[in-house]
Design an enzyme around this catalytic site. Structure first.
Site, PDB file in Angstrom:
ATOM      1  CG  LEU A  13      10.359 -16.323  -4.395  1.00 60.04           C
ATOM      2  CD1 LEU A  13      10.726 -16.395  -2.479  1.00 60.04           C
ATOM      3  CD2 LEU A  13       9.900 -14.559  -4.858  1.00 60.04           C
ATOM      4  CG  ASP A  56      -2.336   1.126   1.194  1.00 57.83           C
ATOM      5  OD1 ASP A  56      -2.399   1.419  -0.251  1.00 57.83           O
ATOM      6  OD2 ASP A  56      -2.322   0.775   2.652  1.00 57.83           O
ATOM      7  CG  HIS A 113      -0.303   2.040  -8.928  1.00 51.09           C
ATOM      8  ND1 HIS A 113      -1.102   2.349  -7.588  1.00 51.09           N
ATOM      9  CD2 HIS A 113      -1.529   2.774  -9.582  1.00 51.09           C
ATOM     10  CE1 HIS A 113      -1.988   2.343  -7.384  1.00 51.09           C
ATOM     11  NE2 HIS A 113      -2.232   3.079  -8.391  1.00 51.09           N
TER      12      HIS A 113
HETATM   13  C1  IPE Z   1      -5.423  -2.477  -0.169  1.00 48.22           C
HETATM   14  O1  IPE Z   1      -5.106  -1.023  -0.332  1.00 48.22           O
HETATM   15  C2  IPE Z   1      -5.573  -3.114  -1.216  1.00 48.22           C
HETATM   16  C3  IPE Z   1      -4.257  -3.430  -2.432  1.00 48.22           C
HETATM   17  C4  IPE Z   1      -2.743  -3.038  -1.542  1.00 48.22           C
HETATM   18  C5  IPE Z   1      -4.118  -4.273  -3.532  1.00 48.22           C
HETATM   19  P1  IPE Z   1      -6.537  -0.284  -0.202  1.00 48.22           P
HETATM   20  O2  IPE Z   1      -5.634   0.880  -0.666  1.00 48.22           O
HETATM   21  O3  IPE Z   1      -7.189  -0.485  -1.385  1.00 48.22           O
HETATM   22  O4  IPE Z   1      -6.797  -0.668   1.069  1.00 48.22           O
HETATM   23  P2  IPE Z   1      -8.396   0.601   2.172  1.00 48.22           P
HETATM   24  O5  IPE Z   1      -8.507   1.038   0.526  1.00 48.22           O
HETATM   25  O6  IPE Z   1      -6.754   1.757   2.325  1.00 48.22           O
HETATM   26  O7  IPE Z   1      -8.200  -0.187   2.648  1.00 48.22           O
HETATM   27  C1  IPE Z   2      -2.010   0.094  -3.532  1.00 52.14           C
HETATM   28  O1  IPE Z   2      -1.404   1.594  -3.519  1.00 52.14           O
HETATM   29  C2  IPE Z   2      -1.898   0.063  -4.599  1.00 52.14           C
HETATM   30  C3  IPE Z   2      -3.049  -0.531  -4.907  1.00 52.14           C
HETATM   31  C4  IPE Z   2      -4.713  -0.900  -3.777  1.00 52.14           C
HETATM   32  C5  IPE Z   2      -3.449  -1.309  -6.357  1.00 52.14           C
HETATM   33  P1  IPE Z   2      -2.977   2.547  -3.612  1.00 52.14           P
HETATM   34  O2  IPE Z   2      -3.210   3.087  -4.832  1.00 52.14           O
HETATM   35  O3  IPE Z   2      -4.428   2.477  -2.247  1.00 52.14           O
HETATM   36  O4  IPE Z   2      -1.600   3.912  -2.751  1.00 52.14           O
HETATM   37  P2  IPE Z   2      -2.350   4.747  -1.521  1.00 52.14           P
HETATM   38  O5  IPE Z   2      -2.981   3.905  -0.343  1.00 52.14           O
HETATM   39  O6  IPE Z   2      -4.088   5.964  -2.407  1.00 52.14           O
HETATM   40  O7  IPE Z   2      -0.893   5.911  -1.066  1.00 52.14           O
HETATM   41 MG    MG Z   3      -4.051   2.444  -0.205  1.00 53.82          MG
END
Ligand code: IPE
Ligand code: IPE
Ligand code: MG
Length: 249
Positions: free
Chosen positions: A127, A16, A33
């Site tokens: 892995l 995240d 991303h």
């Molecule tokens: C969790 O992250 C999903 C992934 C990392 C793929 P999110 O950014 O979607 O989670 P929330 O919405 O903050 O809980």
């Molecule tokens: C996690 O990073 C990746 C996905 C959920 C696809 P985020 O896109 O949730 O990044 P933040 O949390 O908004 O910074």
């Molecule tokens: Mg996120």
């Protein structure tokens, strides 16, 4: 307090913080991303070097469809592009790729790249890299229960466990979440029942070997008890899996 004696066999990561990484640089979220893919390559290599056998990562959740269409399509494009570009490198590093999640909800080109990557890396063992894409812990439990019901198999802890997407590997010993949030967000709900949790403030693109080592060090200082007393946990193997209480006569 006695700590875990062996390194984790299976590490799972909620990757995240990509969007915030990009926003802080006045870049579009998809740039975060993209940087996240680099971070995953680095992390997979570091895990293999440290003798971790299985790495499972959360790349796209069942709930991430709620994001703006532009970000969702950017993620689908990046996923397909990154797989096409990275699989050669993963083959060199002998990484076996598997994808968990609801494929019926994915565009054909994405499913095709998943099938190709899985078959090209099927023989490797350095892995095991499991990528959760269009995955949700609730979806996984429901699909497992449905598959047992369709096959007329009685539902017990062990049959359900067998029908889940991650049945080919032991449950994660350590679950890491980057990005500063302290929640599971529908990740491995069943499998993380006894995982150690580590929350990192690092945004995923900034997650490096040093922070992985911090997580591993923290893990090494934990005592895993699986419901037993501290003394029992010392006497018994620290890697002993919890007994399947639900299936006991
Ligand atoms: C969790 O992250 C999903 C992934 C990392 C793929 P999110 O950014 O979607 O989670 P929330 O919405 O903050 O809980
Ligand atoms: C996690 O990073 C990746 C996905 C959920 C696809 P985020 O896109 O949730 O990044 P933040 O949390 O908004 O910074
Ligand atoms: Mg996120």
């Amino acid at each position: 307090m006695a700590a875990t004696s062996s390194p984790p066999t299976h590490v799972a990561i909620v990757m995240d913080g990509n969007g915030r990484w990009a926003s802080r640089r006045f870049l579009p979220r998809v740039a975060g991303h993209k940087q996240g893919v680099e971070s995953l390559q680095r992390c997979a290599r570091a895990c293999a070097q440290r003798g971790i056998a299985v790495l499972t990562v959360f790349a796209f959740s069942s709930e991430n469809w709620r994001r703006p269409a532009e970000e969702v399509s950017g993620l689908m494009d990046l996923f397909t592009y990154a797989l096409g570009r990275e699989v050669d490198q993963l083959c060199k590093e002998e990484v076996r790729l598997r994808f968990l999640g609801d494929r019926s909800g994915l565009p054909d080109r994405v499913v095709q790249s998943i099938v190709d990557a899985e078959s090209r890396t099927a023989a490797y063992t350095a892995l095991q890299l499991n990528v959760c894409f269009n995955y949700g812990g609730r979806w996984d439990i429901v699909q497992a229960a449905r598959s047992l019901q369709e096959r007329g198999v009685p539902i017990t802890e062990s049959t359900l466990q067998e029908a889940l997407s991650l049945s080919h590997v032991p449950d994660p010993d350590l679950v890491i979440r980057t990005g500063g949030e302290q929640r599971i967000s529908n990740f491995l709900l069943w499998q993380s029942a006894y995982s150690e949790l580590y929350f990192s403030d690092k945004l995923w693109p900034d997650f490096d070997e040093r922070e992985l080592d911090n997580a591993l060090l923290t893990y090494a200082q934990r005592q895993r008890r699986f419901g037993k007393t501290p003394l029992q946990a010392i006497v018994d193997s620290p890697r002993l899996a919890p007994e399947s209480a639900g299936d006991a006569p």
